[in-house]
Design an enzyme around this catalytic site. Structure first.
Site, PDB file in Angstrom:
ATOM      1  N   HIS A 129       0.830  -1.215   0.000  1.00  0.00           N
ATOM      2  CA  HIS A 129       0.000   0.000   0.000  1.00  0.00           C
ATOM      3  C   HIS A 129       0.857   1.255   0.000  1.00  0.00           C
ATOM      4  O   HIS A 129       1.970   1.258   0.505  1.00  0.00           O
ATOM      5  CB  HIS A 129      -1.028  -0.002   1.145  1.00  0.00           C
ATOM      6  CG  HIS A 129      -0.487   0.217   2.522  1.00  0.00           C
ATOM      7  ND1 HIS A 129      -0.680  -0.665   3.553  1.00  0.00           N
ATOM      8  CD2 HIS A 129       0.200   1.252   3.064  1.00  0.00           C
ATOM      9  CE1 HIS A 129      -0.120  -0.186   4.648  1.00  0.00           C
ATOM     10  NE2 HIS A 129       0.427   0.972   4.385  1.00  0.00           N
ATOM     11  N   GLU A 186      -5.054   0.431   0.146  1.00  0.00           N
ATOM     12  CA  GLU A 186      -4.826  -0.999   0.330  1.00  0.00           C
ATOM     13  C   GLU A 186      -5.005  -1.749  -0.990  1.00  0.00           C
ATOM     14  O   GLU A 186      -5.548  -1.199  -1.950  1.00  0.00           O
ATOM     15  CB  GLU A 186      -5.816  -1.534   1.373  1.00  0.00           C
ATOM     16  CG  GLU A 186      -5.671  -0.905   2.755  1.00  0.00           C
ATOM     17  CD  GLU A 186      -4.441  -1.408   3.528  1.00  0.00           C
ATOM     18  OE1 GLU A 186      -3.453  -1.827   2.896  1.00  0.00           O
ATOM     19  OE2 GLU A 186      -4.488  -1.380   4.769  1.00  0.00           O
TER      20      GLU A 186
END
Ligand code: GLP
Length: 269
Positions: free
Chosen positions: A138, A143
Protein backbone atom coordinates in the site's frame (compact mmCIF):
# COMPACT_ATOMS: atom_id res chain seq x y z
CA UNK A 1 11.16 4.58 -12.57
CA UNK A 2 14.56 5.42 -11.26
CA UNK A 3 15.76 2.85 -8.69
CA UNK A 4 18.60 3.83 -6.34
CA UNK A 5 20.09 1.30 -3.92
CA UNK A 6 21.99 2.42 -0.81
CA UNK A 7 24.26 0.52 1.58
CA UNK A 8 22.42 1.78 4.68
CA UNK A 9 19.54 3.85 6.00
CA UNK A 10 21.75 6.87 6.73
CA UNK A 11 23.03 7.28 3.17
CA UNK A 12 19.47 6.83 1.89
CA UNK A 13 18.25 9.53 4.30
CA UNK A 14 20.99 11.92 3.13
CA UNK A 15 20.20 11.41 -0.55
CA UNK A 16 16.45 11.86 -0.01
CA UNK A 17 17.17 15.03 2.01
CA UNK A 18 19.39 16.30 -0.85
CA UNK A 19 16.49 15.88 -3.23
CA UNK A 20 13.95 17.58 -0.95
CA UNK A 21 16.41 20.36 -0.16
CA UNK A 22 17.12 21.15 -3.81
CA UNK A 23 13.37 21.24 -4.49
CA UNK A 24 12.79 23.71 -1.64
CA UNK A 25 15.81 25.84 -2.48
CA UNK A 26 14.85 26.08 -6.14
CA UNK A 27 11.19 26.77 -5.33
CA UNK A 28 10.85 28.12 -1.78
CA UNK A 29 7.06 28.02 -2.13
CA UNK A 30 7.07 24.30 -2.99
CA UNK A 31 4.10 22.11 -2.11
CA UNK A 32 5.39 18.90 -0.54
CA UNK A 33 3.36 15.75 0.12
CA UNK A 34 4.53 13.93 3.25
CA UNK A 35 4.28 10.45 4.71
CA UNK A 36 4.29 9.04 8.23
CA UNK A 37 5.78 5.71 9.35
CA UNK A 38 9.26 4.81 10.54
CA UNK A 39 10.80 4.93 7.06
CA UNK A 40 10.84 8.72 6.45
CA UNK A 41 12.09 9.49 9.98
CA UNK A 42 15.73 9.56 8.79
CA UNK A 43 14.76 12.04 6.06
CA UNK A 44 12.98 14.28 8.59
CA UNK A 45 15.93 14.11 11.01
CA UNK A 46 18.32 15.08 8.24
CA UNK A 47 16.12 18.00 7.11
CA UNK A 48 15.86 19.21 10.73
CA UNK A 49 19.66 19.02 11.01
CA UNK A 50 20.06 21.06 7.82
CA UNK A 51 17.51 23.57 9.12
CA UNK A 52 19.47 23.96 12.38
CA UNK A 53 22.97 23.89 10.96
CA UNK A 54 22.61 25.23 7.40
CA UNK A 55 19.58 27.53 7.71
CA UNK A 56 17.43 25.44 5.37
CA UNK A 57 14.15 27.37 5.53
CA UNK A 58 10.59 26.10 5.27
CA UNK A 59 8.79 29.45 5.65
CA UNK A 60 7.30 29.39 2.15
CA UNK A 61 6.65 25.65 2.01
CA UNK A 62 3.18 24.10 2.14
CA UNK A 63 2.71 20.44 3.08
CA UNK A 64 -0.07 17.91 2.62
CA UNK A 65 0.10 14.64 4.48
CA UNK A 66 -1.01 11.48 2.77
CA UNK A 67 -3.36 10.14 5.39
CA UNK A 68 -4.87 10.11 8.87
CA UNK A 69 -6.76 7.64 11.03
CA UNK A 70 -10.51 8.07 11.38
CA UNK A 71 -11.82 8.28 14.94
CA UNK A 72 -8.87 9.57 16.94
CA UNK A 73 -8.41 13.29 17.63
CA UNK A 74 -5.52 15.29 16.17
CA UNK A 75 -3.91 15.53 19.63
CA UNK A 76 -4.03 11.74 20.19
CA UNK A 77 -0.49 10.36 20.65
CA UNK A 78 -0.95 7.99 17.67
CA UNK A 79 -2.58 10.43 15.27
CA UNK A 80 -0.57 11.23 12.17
CA UNK A 81 -0.94 14.95 13.02
CA UNK A 82 0.87 14.31 16.32
CA UNK A 83 3.49 12.20 14.53
CA UNK A 84 4.23 15.00 12.06
CA UNK A 85 4.24 17.75 14.70
CA UNK A 86 6.55 15.79 17.02
CA UNK A 87 8.92 14.43 14.41
CA UNK A 88 9.10 17.29 11.95
CA UNK A 89 6.89 20.38 11.97
CA UNK A 90 7.71 21.53 15.53
CA UNK A 91 11.42 21.26 14.78
CA UNK A 92 11.55 23.42 11.64
CA UNK A 93 10.39 26.94 10.79
CA UNK A 94 7.12 26.03 9.07
CA UNK A 95 3.90 27.86 9.90
CA UNK A 96 1.46 25.23 11.17
CA UNK A 97 -1.28 26.80 9.02
CA UNK A 98 0.79 25.69 6.01
CA UNK A 99 0.69 22.03 7.12
CA UNK A 100 -2.34 19.95 6.23
CA UNK A 101 -3.28 16.51 7.55
CA UNK A 102 -6.75 15.08 6.76
CA UNK A 103 -9.22 15.59 9.61
CA UNK A 104 -9.95 12.17 11.06
CA UNK A 105 -12.56 13.56 13.44
CA UNK A 106 -14.79 15.33 10.91
CA UNK A 107 -18.49 14.96 11.64
CA UNK A 108 -18.85 13.35 8.21
CA UNK A 109 -15.53 11.73 7.22
CA UNK A 110 -16.92 11.20 3.70
CA UNK A 111 -16.78 14.98 3.12
CA UNK A 112 -13.08 15.23 3.99
CA UNK A 113 -11.66 13.76 0.77
CA UNK A 114 -13.26 16.12 -1.78
CA UNK A 115 -12.39 19.14 0.44
CA UNK A 116 -8.78 17.93 0.74
CA UNK A 117 -8.53 17.56 -3.03
CA UNK A 118 -9.76 21.16 -3.43
CA UNK A 119 -7.13 22.40 -0.96
CA UNK A 120 -4.36 20.62 -2.90
CA UNK A 121 -5.65 22.10 -6.14
CA UNK A 122 -5.84 25.61 -4.63
CA UNK A 123 -2.23 25.27 -3.47
CA UNK A 124 -1.22 24.61 -7.10
CA UNK A 125 -0.87 20.81 -6.84
CA UNK A 126 1.86 18.77 -5.18
CA UNK A 127 5.37 19.41 -6.48
CA UNK A 128 7.04 16.55 -4.65
CA UNK A 129 5.39 13.62 -2.89
CA UNK A 130 7.32 11.57 -0.33
CA UNK A 131 6.07 8.00 0.10
CA UNK A 132 6.80 4.88 2.10
CA UNK A 133 5.31 1.49 1.24
CA UNK A 134 3.36 -1.01 3.35
CA UNK A 135 4.31 -4.68 3.50
CA UNK A 136 1.21 -5.38 1.39
CA UNK A 137 2.25 -2.81 -1.22
CA UNK A 138 0.00 0.00 0.00
CA UNK A 139 0.92 3.65 -0.50
CA UNK A 140 -0.77 6.13 1.82
CA UNK A 141 -3.53 3.85 3.04
CA UNK A 142 -4.47 2.66 -0.45
CA UNK A 143 -4.83 -1.00 0.33
CA UNK A 144 -4.72 -3.80 -2.28
CA UNK A 145 -7.59 -3.53 -4.78
CA UNK A 146 -7.79 0.26 -4.34
CA UNK A 147 -8.85 1.86 -7.61
CA UNK A 148 -5.86 3.12 -9.54
CA UNK A 149 -8.01 6.16 -10.33
CA UNK A 150 -8.91 6.87 -6.69
CA UNK A 151 -8.88 10.30 -5.04
CA UNK A 152 -8.76 11.21 -1.32
CA UNK A 153 -11.39 9.19 0.54
CA UNK A 154 -12.11 6.85 3.47
CA UNK A 155 -10.50 3.39 3.26
CA UNK A 156 -10.85 0.33 5.45
CA UNK A 157 -7.48 -1.02 6.55
CA UNK A 158 -6.49 -4.62 5.87
CA UNK A 159 -5.82 -7.04 8.74
CA UNK A 160 -2.14 -7.00 7.74
CA UNK A 161 -1.89 -3.20 8.00
CA UNK A 162 -3.77 -3.17 11.33
CA UNK A 163 -1.36 -5.84 12.58
CA UNK A 164 1.72 -3.98 11.21
CA UNK A 165 0.65 -0.74 12.91
CA UNK A 166 -0.53 -2.33 16.18
CA UNK A 167 2.99 -1.89 17.55
CA UNK A 168 2.21 1.81 18.05
CA UNK A 169 -0.94 1.19 20.14
CA UNK A 170 -1.20 -0.18 23.68
CA UNK A 171 -2.80 -3.65 23.82
CA UNK A 172 -6.07 -2.32 25.34
CA UNK A 173 -6.13 0.91 23.32
CA UNK A 174 -8.65 1.67 20.53
CA UNK A 175 -6.88 1.13 17.19
CA UNK A 176 -8.62 2.67 14.17
CA UNK A 177 -9.65 0.37 11.34
CA UNK A 178 -10.54 3.21 8.96
CA UNK A 179 -8.41 5.98 7.54
CA UNK A 180 -8.70 8.95 5.19
CA UNK A 181 -6.06 8.71 2.50
CA UNK A 182 -5.03 10.52 -0.65
CA UNK A 183 -6.01 8.29 -3.56
CA UNK A 184 -3.69 6.67 -6.04
CA UNK A 185 -4.64 9.25 -8.66
CA UNK A 186 -3.98 12.03 -6.13
CA UNK A 187 -0.48 10.60 -5.66
CA UNK A 188 0.11 10.10 -9.38
CA UNK A 189 -0.85 13.75 -9.97
CA UNK A 190 2.22 14.88 -7.98
CA UNK A 191 4.87 16.28 -10.32
CA UNK A 192 7.67 14.34 -8.65
CA UNK A 193 7.56 11.26 -6.41
CA UNK A 194 10.15 9.90 -4.01
CA UNK A 195 9.41 6.49 -2.46
CA UNK A 196 11.63 5.24 0.35
CA UNK A 197 11.79 1.62 1.56
CA UNK A 198 13.99 0.07 4.22
CA UNK A 199 14.37 -3.48 5.44
CA UNK A 200 13.80 -7.03 4.29
CA UNK A 201 10.14 -7.00 5.34
CA UNK A 202 9.54 -4.60 2.41
CA UNK A 203 11.44 -6.69 -0.17
CA UNK A 204 8.38 -8.54 -1.52
CA UNK A 205 6.31 -5.35 -1.86
CA UNK A 206 9.27 -3.59 -3.48
CA UNK A 207 9.66 -6.39 -6.03
CA UNK A 208 5.94 -6.30 -6.86
CA UNK A 209 6.02 -2.50 -7.10
CA UNK A 210 8.98 -2.29 -9.49
CA UNK A 211 8.97 -5.57 -11.38
CA UNK A 212 5.49 -6.99 -10.90
CA UNK A 213 2.57 -6.41 -13.23
CA UNK A 214 0.66 -3.14 -12.88
CA UNK A 215 -2.08 -4.29 -10.56
CA UNK A 216 -4.37 -2.94 -7.86
CA UNK A 217 -3.25 -5.98 -5.83
CA UNK A 218 -0.01 -4.03 -5.34
CA UNK A 219 -1.15 -0.39 -5.23
CA UNK A 220 2.46 0.86 -5.32
CA UNK A 221 2.84 -0.72 -8.79
CA UNK A 222 0.72 2.22 -10.04
CA UNK A 223 3.92 4.26 -9.75
CA UNK A 224 5.07 2.46 -12.92
CA UNK A 225 2.69 4.88 -14.69
CA UNK A 226 4.38 7.97 -13.24
CA UNK A 227 7.02 9.69 -15.35
CA UNK A 228 9.19 11.08 -12.56
CA UNK A 229 9.39 8.63 -9.69
CA UNK A 230 12.58 7.80 -7.82
CA UNK A 231 12.63 4.74 -5.56
CA UNK A 232 15.29 4.80 -2.82
CA UNK A 233 16.03 1.41 -1.26
CA UNK A 234 18.48 -0.08 1.20
CA UNK A 235 20.09 -3.40 0.26
CA UNK A 236 17.65 -5.59 2.27
CA UNK A 237 14.61 -3.87 0.69
CA UNK A 238 16.20 -4.40 -2.75
CA UNK A 239 17.14 -8.01 -2.04
CA UNK A 240 14.35 -9.66 -4.10
CA UNK A 241 14.73 -7.53 -7.24
CA UNK A 242 15.65 -9.64 -10.28
CA UNK A 243 17.30 -6.72 -12.08
CA UNK A 244 19.14 -5.30 -9.08
CA UNK A 245 22.48 -5.35 -10.92
CA UNK A 246 20.92 -3.50 -13.84
CA UNK A 247 19.57 -0.68 -11.61
CA UNK A 248 23.05 -0.18 -10.18
CA UNK A 249 24.54 -0.19 -13.70
CA UNK A 250 21.97 2.41 -14.84
CA UNK A 251 22.94 4.59 -11.86
CA UNK A 252 26.63 4.42 -12.77
CA UNK A 253 25.97 5.13 -16.45
CA UNK A 254 23.57 8.02 -15.88
CA UNK A 255 25.23 9.73 -12.96
CA UNK A 256 27.81 11.55 -15.05
CA UNK A 257 25.46 12.23 -17.95
CA UNK A 258 22.74 13.79 -15.80
CA UNK A 259 25.20 15.71 -13.64
CA UNK A 260 26.75 17.24 -16.73
CA UNK A 261 23.72 18.03 -18.82
CA UNK A 262 20.77 18.31 -16.42
CA UNK A 263 22.07 19.03 -12.93
CA UNK A 264 18.64 19.91 -11.57
CA UNK A 265 16.80 17.37 -13.68
CA UNK A 266 14.85 15.89 -10.85
CA UNK A 267 13.37 19.18 -9.59
CA UNK A 268 9.70 19.58 -10.43
CA UNK A 269 7.81 22.45 -12.15
C1 GLP B 1 1.42 3.33 7.21
C2 GLP B 1 1.31 4.62 6.40
C3 GLP B 1 2.09 4.56 5.12
C4 GLP B 1 3.49 4.04 5.39
C5 GLP B 1 3.40 2.64 5.96
C6 GLP B 1 4.75 2.00 6.20
O1 GLP B 1 0.51 2.37 6.87
N1 GLP B 1 -0.05 4.93 6.11
O2 GLP B 1 2.14 5.84 4.52
O3 GLP B 1 4.24 4.04 4.20
O4 GLP B 1 2.71 2.75 7.20
O5 GLP B 1 5.25 2.38 7.44
P1 GLP B 1 6.73 2.13 7.92
O6 GLP B 1 7.55 3.17 7.25
O7 GLP B 1 6.68 2.33 9.41
O8 GLP B 1 7.08 0.76 7.53
Amino acid sequence: MEVLIFPDAQSLACKSADLVESQIKTFPDSVIGLATGSTPLGLYEELIRRHNENDLSFTGVKTFNLDEYVGIPANHPQSYRTFMDDNFFCKINIDSSNTQVPNGMAENPLDVGPAYEKMIEKAGGIDLQVLGVGTDGHIGFNEPTSSLGSMTRVKTLTKQTIEDNSRFFKPDEFQPKLAITMGIKTILDARRILLLALGENKAEAVKDMIEGPLSSMCPASALQLHQRTTILLDEPAASKLSLKGYYKFVGEMQDDLVRKHRPSDWISR
